[in-house]
Design a protein around this motif. Sequence first.
Motif, mmCIF file in Angstrom:
data_model
loop_
_atom_site.group_PDB
_atom_site.id
_atom_site.type_symbol
_atom_site.label_atom_id
_atom_site.label_comp_id
_atom_site.label_asym_id
_atom_site.label_seq_id
_atom_site.Cartn_x
_atom_site.Cartn_y
_atom_site.Cartn_z
ATOM 1 N N ARG A 137 0.812 -1.220 0.000
ATOM 2 C CA ARG A 137 0.000 0.000 0.000
ATOM 3 C C ARG A 137 0.846 1.270 0.000
ATOM 4 N NH1 ARG A 137 -3.012 -3.828 -0.777
ATOM 5 N NH2 ARG A 137 -4.991 -4.185 0.217
ATOM 6 N N ARG A 138 1.962 1.260 0.703
ATOM 7 C CA ARG A 138 2.803 2.454 0.764
ATOM 8 C C ARG A 138 3.321 2.825 -0.621
ATOM 9 N NH1 ARG A 138 7.958 3.590 0.790
ATOM 10 N NH2 ARG A 138 8.643 1.434 0.955
ATOM 11 N N ARG A 139 3.847 1.847 -1.338
ATOM 12 C CA ARG A 139 4.358 2.120 -2.687
ATOM 13 C C ARG A 139 3.216 2.423 -3.658
ATOM 14 N NH1 ARG A 139 8.903 -2.201 -2.203
ATOM 15 N NH2 ARG A 139 10.624 -0.863 -1.575
ATOM 16 N N ALA A 140 2.062 1.830 -3.438
ATOM 17 C CA ALA A 140 0.909 2.126 -4.288
ATOM 18 C C ALA A 140 0.547 3.605 -4.176
ATOM 19 C CB ALA A 140 -0.282 1.256 -3.897
ATOM 20 N N ARG A 141 0.521 4.139 -2.951
ATOM 21 C CA ARG A 141 0.208 5.559 -2.760
ATOM 22 C C ARG A 141 1.302 6.432 -3.356
ATOM 23 N NH1 ARG A 141 -4.001 7.041 -0.484
ATOM 24 N NH2 ARG A 141 -3.298 9.066 0.222
ATOM 25 N N GLU A 142 2.563 6.041 -3.197
ATOM 26 C CA GLU A 142 3.658 6.813 -3.793
ATOM 27 C C GLU A 142 3.511 6.872 -5.310
ATOM 28 O OE1 GLU A 142 7.378 5.126 -2.569
ATOM 29 O OE2 GLU A 142 7.045 5.604 -0.462
ATOM 30 N N ALA A 143 3.176 5.732 -5.918
ATOM 31 C CA ALA A 143 3.012 5.690 -7.373
ATOM 32 C C ALA A 143 1.813 6.527 -7.808
ATOM 33 C CB ALA A 143 2.878 4.248 -7.857
ATOM 34 N N LEU A 144 0.729 6.506 -7.026
ATOM 35 C CA LEU A 144 -0.420 7.347 -7.359
ATOM 36 C C LEU A 144 -0.068 8.829 -7.241
ATOM 37 C CD1 LEU A 144 -3.624 5.687 -5.862
ATOM 38 C CD2 LEU A 144 -3.096 6.137 -8.262
ATOM 39 N N ARG A 145 0.708 9.176 -6.234
ATOM 40 C CA ARG A 145 1.139 10.575 -6.098
ATOM 41 C C ARG A 145 2.014 10.988 -7.279
ATOM 42 N NH1 ARG A 145 -0.565 12.355 -1.292
ATOM 43 N NH2 ARG A 145 -0.696 10.916 0.433
ATOM 44 N N LYS A 146 2.880 10.091 -7.723
ATOM 45 C CA LYS A 146 3.725 10.384 -8.885
ATOM 46 C C LYS A 146 2.854 10.545 -10.132
ATOM 47 C CE LYS A 146 7.573 10.673 -11.259
ATOM 48 N NZ LYS A 146 8.445 11.819 -11.151
ATOM 49 N N ALA A 147 1.890 9.646 -10.324
ATOM 50 C CA ALA A 147 0.982 9.751 -11.465
ATOM 51 C C ALA A 147 0.229 11.063 -11.419
ATOM 52 C CB ALA A 147 0.005 8.576 -11.476
ATOM 53 N N SER A 148 -0.227 11.439 -10.241
ATOM 54 C CA SER A 148 -0.964 12.680 -10.081
ATOM 55 C C SER A 148 -0.112 13.894 -10.422
ATOM 56 C CB SER A 148 -1.488 12.795 -8.630
ATOM 57 O OG SER A 148 -2.108 14.034 -8.420
ATOM 58 N N SER A 149 1.163 13.846 -10.027
ATOM 59 C CA SER A 149 2.048 14.989 -10.323
ATOM 60 C C SER A 149 2.328 15.105 -11.826
ATOM 61 C CB SER A 149 3.360 14.876 -9.535
ATOM 62 O OG SER A 149 4.171 13.838 -10.073
ATOM 63 N N LEU A 150 2.254 13.991 -12.548
ATOM 64 C CA LEU A 150 2.499 14.007 -13.993
ATOM 65 C C LEU A 150 1.220 14.298 -14.791
ATOM 66 C CD1 LEU A 150 4.809 10.877 -14.197
ATOM 67 C CD2 LEU A 150 5.503 13.271 -14.444
ATOM 68 N N PHE A 151 0.069 14.121 -14.159
ATOM 69 C CA PHE A 151 -1.217 14.271 -14.837
ATOM 70 C C PHE A 151 -1.505 15.737 -15.095
ATOM 71 C CE2 PHE A 151 -5.961 14.446 -14.499
ATOM 72 C CZ PHE A 151 -6.248 13.752 -15.640
ATOM 73 N N ASP A 152 -1.898 16.068 -16.313
ATOM 74 C CA ASP A 152 -2.171 17.476 -16.627
ATOM 75 C C ASP A 152 -3.645 17.754 -16.886
ATOM 76 O OD1 ASP A 152 -2.429 16.191 -19.024
ATOM 77 O OD2 ASP A 152 -0.945 17.351 -20.089
ATOM 78 N N GLY A 153 -4.493 16.791 -16.603
ATOM 79 C CA GLY A 153 -5.938 16.953 -16.843
ATOM 80 C C GLY A 153 -6.563 17.584 -15.713
#
Length: 155
Positions: free
Chosen positions: A139-155
């Motif tokens: 779960r910890r890495r899942a949240r980190e990856a979601l945060r990274k995806a969110s920072s890259l998302f431009d929508g």
Amino acid sequence: MSETSARRRLPRGLVGAVLVTVLLGLYVWAIAGRGVAMIRTGEPVLVGIGAAVLVIPLLVLGMIGLEYRLAARVQRMADVLAGEGGLPVDDLPRSPGGRVDRAAADSAFASYREAVEREPGSWRAWYRLAFAYDAARDRRRAREALRKASSLFDG
């Protein structure tokens, strides 16, 4: 399609999240009230403690805001991927109790990790990796990856 089915359903955890947020809000209100009461005494020690106590509600409100912002962005990313037909499919074998088979999750994980290594700037790859981490029960890495995806998302 009927009007009811045409309406967008609420995300699964929204009611629980709002309820917990309301309860936390009541707690923050009580703590803030204690801090203000200490400051109003005018005694230097209590004024200092009261000011320090008021920092806690501010931190809590900031953290809640960040979590809701992340949740909204994750939902927008999911909507984009769903529109493209690119949402990760949860077809991993499960135990009778509903747990994902660990070996299957680990083997599926490798392809998602490789996609991120090929395209480290792709929010889509990071989003899918987050769900692979979640299936692997990290779960910890899942949240980190979601945060990274969110920072890259431009929508």
